[in-house]
Design a protein around this motif. Sequence first.
Motif, PDB file in Angstrom:
ATOM      1  N   ALA A 231       0.845  -1.197   0.000  1.00  0.00           N
ATOM      2  CA  ALA A 231       0.000   0.000   0.000  1.00  0.00           C
ATOM      3  C   ALA A 231       0.876   1.240   0.000  1.00  0.00           C
ATOM      4  O   ALA A 231       1.863   1.326   0.735  1.00  0.00           O
ATOM      5  N   CYS A 232       0.524   2.204  -0.857  1.00  0.00           N
ATOM      6  CA  CYS A 232       1.227   3.487  -0.878  1.00  0.00           C
ATOM      7  C   CYS A 232       0.214   4.590  -1.119  1.00  0.00           C
ATOM      8  O   CYS A 232      -0.947   4.341  -1.444  1.00  0.00           O
ATOM      9  N   TYR A 233       0.661   5.815  -0.951  1.00  0.00           N
ATOM     10  CA  TYR A 233      -0.211   6.977  -1.154  1.00  0.00           C
ATOM     11  C   TYR A 233       0.401   7.875  -2.219  1.00  0.00           C
ATOM     12  O   TYR A 233       1.632   8.068  -2.263  1.00  0.00           O
ATOM     13  N   GLY A 234      -0.443   8.441  -3.073  1.00  0.00           N
ATOM     14  CA  GLY A 234       0.021   9.366  -4.095  1.00  0.00           C
ATOM     15  C   GLY A 234      -0.209  10.802  -3.652  1.00  0.00           C
ATOM     16  O   GLY A 234      -1.334  11.308  -3.742  1.00  0.00           O
ATOM     17  N   HIS A 235       0.844  11.449  -3.162  1.00  0.00           N
ATOM     18  CA  HIS A 235       0.757  12.827  -2.678  1.00  0.00           C
ATOM     19  C   HIS A 235       0.836  13.784  -3.862  1.00  0.00           C
ATOM     20  O   HIS A 235       1.785  13.741  -4.652  1.00  0.00           O
TER      21      HIS A 235
END
Length: 314
Positions: A231-235
Amino acid sequence: MKRVLVSMTYSFLWLISLLPLRLLYLFSDIIWIVMFLCPPLRYRRNVVRKNLRTSFPDKGVKELKRIERRFYRQFLDQIFEMFKSASMPGWWMRRHMRFEGTDILEKEFSQGRSIVMYLGHTGNWEWISSLPLNLDGNAVCCQVYHPLENAVTDSIMLKLRSRYGAESIAMKHVLRTLLGYRKAGKQFVVGMIADQVPLWWDIHYWTDFLNHNTPVLSGSEQIIRKMDLCACYGHISRPRRGHYVLKVVPMFSRAEGIEEFGITEKYFRLLEDNIRETPELWLWSHNRWKRTWEGYQKWLKTRLRSNKRDSEKE
């Protein structure tokens, strides 16, 4: 008939997209000035103002109005940017939509892992579908979407989102499609915009988000756990007009050992930080907090009474 309408509409959109981006921004500016001079013309003005006021109770009226004006300018820009993408070549798109931290994705792919990238309605989320232009290898880049009611508009949006090699997956087919990729031996990164308001029966978790007790979608976390995904986040940031940067922020390599809804909670903390950093980039016209805790309790009672009546009939 639908095919003809889609072809005609897309052709018209393509012709508009041939105009220089600066000229399209001029049209955006003219509409924005009209909206500025006549506030009632602003799309969902009451929703925008209420969302801003309740999300930032510490900000004064002057600051909230400034954010509101900037939001509408970004909102209009995004519409014309979407038009432009109908003919924008890949090399040009790479200049306007940059990705940082793609080495994190490549490293996971090299280890046979696949990824869920959490996103928000921040900046120009439609241009994120250009991610395939920035990756090496054969990993599948896809995004989850909710089909639009208008079939013609839905078909046009799908064409725009697929221009740079990304695949679109209808929400109800997500798990089946991702399992299909795995069975075929394909690594993938799937973008999931998880900041929409859930339906009553999809509410399983509440969190504090922008000063509101907020019901949230947790389907992404369920898929991550079921398929053992990263899981990752796109800032998202916007250095200047028409230029966006998505920075890949690692969240969890594995869900093992993380408490229930811990991934969802982490996502909303990262999203909230992103919004507070540049509030005008978020979609404030979305009626995000129309479902309240009190309304949810009322719905539960109604559902329980309905279930009881059904069981008595049996």
